[in-house]
Design a protein around this motif. Structure first.
Motif, PDB file in Angstrom:
ATOM      1  N   LEU A  80      10.475   7.371 -41.124  1.00  0.00           N
ATOM      2  CA  LEU A  80      10.040   8.729 -40.794  1.00  0.00           C
ATOM      3  C   LEU A  80       8.873   9.159 -41.678  1.00  0.00           C
ATOM      4  O   LEU A  80       7.918   9.792 -41.211  1.00  0.00           O
ATOM      5  CB  LEU A  80      11.205   9.702 -40.944  1.00  0.00           C
ATOM      6  CG  LEU A  80      12.206   9.741 -39.780  1.00  0.00           C
ATOM      7  CD1 LEU A  80      13.471  10.490 -40.181  1.00  0.00           C
ATOM      8  CD2 LEU A  80      11.583  10.393 -38.558  1.00  0.00           C
ATOM      9  N   ALA A 122       6.565  12.411 -40.634  1.00  0.00           N
ATOM     10  CA  ALA A 122       7.528  13.435 -40.248  1.00  0.00           C
ATOM     11  C   ALA A 122       7.664  14.480 -41.347  1.00  0.00           C
ATOM     12  O   ALA A 122       7.479  14.198 -42.535  1.00  0.00           O
ATOM     13  CB  ALA A 122       8.882  12.793 -39.962  1.00  0.00           C
ATOM     14  N   ALA A 173      14.255  10.683 -35.962  1.00  0.00           N
ATOM     15  CA  ALA A 173      13.507   9.479 -35.606  1.00  0.00           C
ATOM     16  C   ALA A 173      13.371   9.330 -34.097  1.00  0.00           C
ATOM     17  O   ALA A 173      12.301   8.969 -33.582  1.00  0.00           O
ATOM     18  CB  ALA A 173      14.204   8.250 -36.198  1.00  0.00           C
TER      19      ALA A 173
END
Length: 528
Positions: A133, A138, A25
């Motif tokens: 995330l 991500a 993060a």
């Protein structure tokens, strides 16, 4: 190895626990693309810790996740931090010894901008970070194991085993947050130092049962259950129906972790609660053992150890998780600075230089508490005197007051002026966390906002002008830890990199030189 081509990634994070998720993060927050791999199929549903320290809360605030984590926390305002009772039934009946949640008194300095309303179990923290995330897009690769790692001067080659088979990945750097028995640390040949395993093996029972009728409105973080038939530690997960109970596994008496079947664990819980008819659902059972150890090296080439892979901290004090998060916070901005070309590669050397001594001090503090837990929980002048005599720092100093001494700090002041008074430790010295102060309703920590930032005194016009020329955000502050014509340069992680208590003859040149030094940037050779 299957020859599958993947683009090179700047940073691979190994491990999907709290430290790995927050490392990913923070790197994403700093604009660094990340791949995270975790052997489990998703974030753990079994909380291993519930104590989120003040510095971790500040880091969550930096990521914009403080409100979400606060919403996931159990509200213990008006509750107690620690209780001792024979059973839960006895506790609800008032037969209990309690230690209040540590809250600031009316005359205690305001040292941090935000406090959680209570405790937040690690699984709840992980769920918040993992969801954020995912929203940011991500690359989280669950059910994926690292099975090989090798590095050269230009990068790190890893072999991963995922749901679709094995494949290779080339990375610029690797952050290993893969736990106490780190696969990466072992593959690098890095040993550990310290006493190692401590005390008895423990069984961590995650269960669901409605304890509210027995508690009668009482709220607590942990309760030591003393009944001889089922002694252990009860910890809240949601304060209502989800709980964790830690009980010893007596190996000397022939017990084994596998002997703790769900049926036996349910019976243990009923005895600890004091209700033989309690409806109990055992959700998960894990074995663990208190441990104190540190990796001999936190960095090997392009690979960095963080969290339990770097240090395993005995549990009293709730320092383990929080020390690991501080690792990630220290490392993320440095990897980002190198990735974006703003710093020289040797800036990364300061990760180990800064975090290894802090981890060693934290392990020492946890061990001193293990010898006498009362030194951690005690409150008041007598408790402070006992801590000083035993070399035990006040817990807030361990969490917030430790200092760095490295090339990324100009004229560091590593010695703590006080191990009891946090305000004295947070005095604006280089290497310390910038003191919190409200400036027009905004915390100085929020002013930093993950960037290099200059804080200048009330009469620091020259510094303000120079900051514009250098490209630094700058803010005027009137605070006791900075002279009216001085300046404080703060790193993206909120650590004071430089303090000048008087104007510089050429502030632009001065600030440029400081940044060149702390960022390990090459100094241009003057033309002849």
């Amino acid at each position: 190895m299957t020859e599958t081509l993947y683009p090179e990634v700047p940073v691979l994070v190994v491990g999907g626990g709290s430290v790995g998720l927050l490392a990913a993060a923070l790197l994403t927050h700093h604009g660094v693309p990340v791949v995270l791999v975790e052997r489990r199929s998703g974030p753990s549903v079994h909380p291993r810790a519930t104590g989120i320290g003040a510095r971790t809360v500040e880091i969550l605030r930096e990521l914009g996740l403080d409100a979400a984590v606060d919403a996931a926390a159990v509200d213990l305002r008006g509750g107690v931090g620690k209780a001792v009772a024979r059973t839960v039934v006895d506790m609800g009946a008032g037969d209990v010894v309690t230690v209040p949640m540590p809250t600031p008194s009316a005359d205690e300095p305001d040292v941090t901008p935000f406090r959680l309303r209570g405790v937040c179990a690690q699984d709840r923290l992980d769920a918040v970070v993992a969801a954020d995330l995912s929203r940011r897009g991500a690359d989280l690769r669950w059910s994926t194991r690292l099975v090989g790692i090798a590095q050269d001067a230009d990068g790190v080659d890893v072999e991963l085993d995922g749901p679709d088979g094995r494949y290779a990945l080339r990375c610029a750097h690797v952050v290993a947050a893969d736990g106490t028995h780190s696969t990466v640390r072992t593959a690098l040949g890095v040993g550990t130092t310290g006493p190692g395993d401590l005390g008895k093996s423990m069984i961590n029972i995650l269960f669901r049962a409605d304890l509210r009728p027995h508690l009668r409105g009482m709220a607590f973080a942990t309760c030591t259950i003393t009944t001889p038939q089922a002694p252990g530690l009860l910890a809240t997960v949601d304060g209502e129906t989800n709980w964790v109970f830690h009980v010893a596994c007596d190996v000397d008496a022939g017990e084994r972790p596998e002997d703790f079947t769900p049926e036996r664990c349910a019976a243990i819980v009923r005895t600890a609660v004091g209700d033989p008819d309690l409806d109990v659902e055992v959700r998960s059972v894990l074995s663990w053992r208190p441990r104190s150890a540190a990796a001999q090296r936190f960095a090997v080439g392009r690979v960095f150890l963080a969290g339990d892979a770097a240090h395993t901290v005995s549990p009293i004090g709730a320092f383990g998780l929080n020390t690991g998060v501080a690792d990630a916070h220290n490392l993320a901005w440095k990897l980002a600075a190198v990735h974006h070309g703003a710093a020289g590669a040797s800036l990364l050397d300061t990760y180990a230089h800064e975090r290894e001594p802090v981890a060693a001090a934290t392990l020492d503090q946890a061990m001193r508490r293990l010898a006498d837990p009362g030194l951690h929980w005690g409150r008041g002048p007598e408790a402070d005197a006992a801590r000083v005599a035993a070399g035990v720092w006040a817990a807030p100093v361990v969490h917030l007051g430790q200092r760095y001494d490295s090339a990324a700090v100009v004229d560091p002041r590593p010695e703590l002026p006080s191990t009891v008074d946090l305000a004295a430790a947070l005095d604006g010295s280089p290497g310390s966390r910038v003191p919190h102060a409200w400036i027009d309703g905004v915390s100085t920590l929020d002013l930093v906002a993950s960037r290099w930032t200059l804080l200048v005194g009330a009469e620091g016009e020259g510094w303000l002008t120079a900051a514009v020329d250098v490209g630094l955000p700058a803010h005027r502050v009137a605070v006791p830890w900075l002279s009216d014509d001085g300046a404080l340069l703060v790193r993206p992680d909120g650590i004071v990199a430089m303090r000048a208590m008087a104007p510089a003859p050429d502030p632009v040149r001065f600030l440029t030189g400081v940044l060149d030094q702390v960022l390990a940037r090459p100094v241009p050779v003057p033309s002849t």
